[in-house]
Design a protein around this motif. Structure first.
Motif, PDB file in Angstrom:
ATOM      1  N   PHE A   1       0.788  -1.237   0.000  1.00  0.00           N
ATOM      2  CA  PHE A   1       0.000   0.000   0.000  1.00  0.00           C
ATOM      3  C   PHE A   1       0.818   1.284   0.000  1.00  0.00           C
ATOM      4  O   PHE A   1       0.249   2.350  -0.215  1.00  0.00           O
ATOM      5  N   GLY A   2       2.090   1.204   0.269  1.00  0.00           N
ATOM      6  CA  GLY A   2       2.959   2.360   0.090  1.00  0.00           C
ATOM      7  C   GLY A   2       2.951   3.374   1.205  1.00  0.00           C
ATOM      8  O   GLY A   2       4.001   3.858   1.613  1.00  0.00           O
ATOM      9  N   SER A   3       1.794   3.740   1.709  1.00  0.00           N
ATOM     10  CA  SER A   3       1.707   4.771   2.746  1.00  0.00           C
ATOM     11  C   SER A   3       0.424   4.587   3.547  1.00  0.00           C
ATOM     12  O   SER A   3      -0.482   3.850   3.136  1.00  0.00           O
ATOM     13  N   LYS A   4       0.355   5.290   4.664  1.00  0.00           N
ATOM     14  CA  LYS A   4      -0.845   5.245   5.492  1.00  0.00           C
ATOM     15  C   LYS A   4      -2.038   5.816   4.735  1.00  0.00           C
ATOM     16  O   LYS A   4      -3.158   5.295   4.816  1.00  0.00           O
ATOM     17  N   ASP A   5      -1.811   6.892   3.981  1.00  0.00           N
ATOM     18  CA  ASP A   5      -2.899   7.481   3.185  1.00  0.00           C
ATOM     19  C   ASP A   5      -3.457   6.476   2.190  1.00  0.00           C
ATOM     20  O   ASP A   5      -4.680   6.326   2.043  1.00  0.00           O
ATOM     21  N   ASP A   6      -2.558   5.791   1.473  1.00  0.00           N
ATOM     22  CA  ASP A   6      -3.014   4.829   0.468  1.00  0.00           C
ATOM     23  C   ASP A   6      -3.749   3.662   1.121  1.00  0.00           C
ATOM     24  O   ASP A   6      -4.740   3.157   0.570  1.00  0.00           O
ATOM     25  N   LEU A   7      -3.271   3.240   2.287  1.00  0.00           N
ATOM     26  CA  LEU A   7      -3.940   2.143   2.991  1.00  0.00           C
ATOM     27  C   LEU A   7      -5.315   2.593   3.480  1.00  0.00           C
ATOM     28  O   LEU A   7      -6.286   1.825   3.404  1.00  0.00           O
ATOM     29  N   TYR A   8      -5.406   3.822   3.974  1.00  0.00           N
ATOM     30  CA  TYR A   8      -6.702   4.323   4.438  1.00  0.00           C
ATOM     31  C   TYR A   8      -7.691   4.385   3.280  1.00  0.00           C
ATOM     32  O   TYR A   8      -8.861   3.994   3.416  1.00  0.00           O
ATOM     33  N   ARG A   9      -7.219   4.860   2.139  1.00  0.00           N
ATOM     34  CA  ARG A   9      -8.096   4.934   0.963  1.00  0.00           C
ATOM     35  C   ARG A   9      -8.605   3.537   0.599  1.00  0.00           C
ATOM     36  O   ARG A   9      -9.802   3.339   0.320  1.00  0.00           O
TER      37      ARG A   9
ATOM     38  N   ALA B   1      -9.989  14.773  11.238  1.00  0.00           N
ATOM     39  CA  ALA B   1      -8.682  14.569  10.613  1.00  0.00           C
ATOM     40  C   ALA B   1      -8.792  13.993   9.209  1.00  0.00           C
ATOM     41  O   ALA B   1      -7.811  13.968   8.470  1.00  0.00           O
ATOM     42  N   VAL B   2      -9.966  13.533   8.847  1.00  0.00           N
ATOM     43  CA  VAL B   2     -10.141  12.925   7.532  1.00  0.00           C
ATOM     44  C   VAL B   2     -10.190  14.021   6.470  1.00  0.00           C
ATOM     45  O   VAL B   2     -10.910  15.010   6.608  1.00  0.00           O
ATOM     46  N   SER B   3      -9.432  13.845   5.411  1.00  0.00           N
ATOM     47  CA  SER B   3      -9.302  14.893   4.399  1.00  0.00           C
ATOM     48  C   SER B   3     -10.532  14.962   3.503  1.00  0.00           C
ATOM     49  O   SER B   3     -11.360  14.048   3.453  1.00  0.00           O
ATOM     50  N   ALA B   4     -10.600  16.050   2.752  1.00  0.00           N
ATOM     51  CA  ALA B   4     -11.711  16.248   1.816  1.00  0.00           C
ATOM     52  C   ALA B   4     -11.738  15.157   0.751  1.00  0.00           C
ATOM     53  O   ALA B   4     -12.808  14.786   0.264  1.00  0.00           O
ATOM     54  N   GLU B   5     -10.573  14.626   0.400  1.00  0.00           N
ATOM     55  CA  GLU B   5     -10.509  13.576  -0.613  1.00  0.00           C
ATOM     56  C   GLU B   5     -11.298  12.347  -0.175  1.00  0.00           C
ATOM     57  O   GLU B   5     -12.060  11.771  -0.948  1.00  0.00           O
ATOM     58  N   PHE B   6     -11.112  11.952   1.099  1.00  0.00           N
ATOM     59  CA  PHE B   6     -11.805  10.777   1.582  1.00  0.00           C
ATOM     60  C   PHE B   6     -13.299  11.059   1.752  1.00  0.00           C
ATOM     61  O   PHE B   6     -14.129  10.191   1.488  1.00  0.00           O
ATOM     62  N   ARG B   7     -13.633  12.250   2.165  1.00  0.00           N
ATOM     63  CA  ARG B   7     -15.049  12.604   2.277  1.00  0.00           C
ATOM     64  C   ARG B   7     -15.713  12.597   0.896  1.00  0.00           C
ATOM     65  O   ARG B   7     -16.876  12.223   0.759  1.00  0.00           O
ATOM     66  N   GLN B   8     -14.959  13.002  -0.115  1.00  0.00           N
ATOM     67  CA  GLN B   8     -15.497  12.983  -1.473  1.00  0.00           C
ATOM     68  C   GLN B   8     -15.808  11.550  -1.900  1.00  0.00           C
ATOM     69  O   GLN B   8     -16.828  11.294  -2.554  1.00  0.00           O
ATOM     70  N   ARG B   9     -14.936  10.613  -1.523  1.00  0.00           N
ATOM     71  CA  ARG B   9     -15.187   9.193  -1.860  1.00  0.00           C
ATOM     72  C   ARG B   9     -16.491   8.728  -1.231  1.00  0.00           C
ATOM     73  O   ARG B   9     -17.289   8.050  -1.872  1.00  0.00           O
ATOM     74  N   LEU B  10     -16.726   9.107   0.028  1.00  0.00           N
ATOM     75  CA  LEU B  10     -17.978   8.740   0.687  1.00  0.00           C
ATOM     76  C   LEU B  10     -19.165   9.424   0.013  1.00  0.00           C
ATOM     77  O   LEU B  10     -20.232   8.840  -0.134  1.00  0.00           O
TER      78      LEU B  10
END
Length: 209
Positions: free
Chosen positions: A53-61, A119-128
Motif C-alpha cells: 500500500f505504500g503509505s498510510k494514506d493509500d492504505l486508508y483509501r 482529521a479525515v481529508s476532503a478527498e476521503f469525504r469525497q469518496r464517501l
C-alpha cells in the motif's frame, strides 16, 4: 469486532491487511491508527503493509473502499428488484444497508468515523459522497410517480426527502460521535425514526387514498 463472516484461513496477505486496516481505522481513527498494529492484526510484517500500500494514506483509501464494497455490492444486486413506489424503495434501500451494517460492523464504524473524524481529508469525504450519490441515483430510476399529488415531481419529492435526511443527520452524528461503537447498537432505533419521518412526508406528498 470483525468485518463479517470469518475469511478463509488461506486469505491472501493483502486481504488480511485490508481487513485489519478496516478494523484498526474503525477503532482508532486515521490519526491514532498504527501501521504496526495493522500488521500485527493481519499477522504480517510491517514492511509487507508498506509493500502493498505504500503509505498510510493509500492504505486508508483502500480500507474505505473495502468498507464500502459490501454496501455497494448489495445495492447493485438489489437494483433489478427494487419497488417502483418511491417510499417503498426508500424503505428497501434502508433495510439493505441495515443488513449490511449488521453483518459488517467494522465497515459500518469506519464509514461513520470517516464522516465525523475532523482529521479525515476532503478527498476521503469525497469518496464517501460519491458512494452516497450512487445510492441516491437509485431513487430516480424507473420510479412510479402516479401516487404523487398533482404538480409534485419526483425530483421535488426526492429533494424534500434528502432535506429531511440532512436535517436528521447532524442529530445522529451528535448522538453517536462519542460512543465507542459509533452508534452501532442504535442502528435500528435511527432506522425506525427515519421511517417514521418518511411516513409523515409520504402522507403530505401522496394523494389521499
Amino acid at each position: 469486532m470483525g468485518t463479517g463472516p470469518a475469511r478463509a484461513a488461506d486469505a491472501s496477505p493483502r486481504e488480511r491487511i485490508l481487513d485489519a486496516a478496516v478494523a484498526e481505522f474503525a477503532d482508532r481513527g486515521y490519526v491514532r491508527a498504527s501501521l504496526s498494529r495493522i500488521a500485527q492484526r493481519a499477522g504480517v510484517a510491517k514492511g509487507l503493509v508498506l509493500y502493498y500500500f505504500g503509505s498510510k494514506d493509500d492504505l486508508y483509501r483502500a480500507a474505505v473502499d473495502r468498507a464500502l464494497q459490501p454496501v455497494e455490492a448489495a445495492l447493485e444486486e438489489a437494483t433489478p428488484d427494487l419497488p417502483r413506489d418511491l417510499f417503498e424503495r426508500l424503505r428497501r434501500l434502508g433495510a439493505i444497508k441495515l443488513k449490511v451494517y449488521r453483518d459488517h460492523p467494522d465497515a459500518y464504524r469506519l464509514i461513520v468515523r470517516s464522516m465525523v473524524d475532523p482529521a479525515v481529508s476532503a478527498e476521503f469525504r469525497q469518496r464517501l459522497g460519491e458512494a452516497a450519490a450512487r445510492s441516491q441515483e437509485l431513487l430516480y430510476r424507473d420510479v412510479d410517480a402516479s401516487r404523487l399529488r398533482p404538480g409534485v415531481t419526483v425530483e421535488e419529492a426526492v429533494e424534500l426527502l434528502l432535506l429531511v435526511g440532512d436535517g436528521l443527520l447532524p442529530r445522529i452524528v451528535a448522538a453517536i460521535r462519542q460512543r465507542p461503537d459509533l452508534g452501532y447498537a442504535d442502528l435500528e432505533h435511527w432506522v425506525q425514526k427515519w421511517e417514521r419521518y418518511l411516513a409523515l412526508v409520504r402522507d403530505g406528498l401522496y394523494k389521499p387514498s
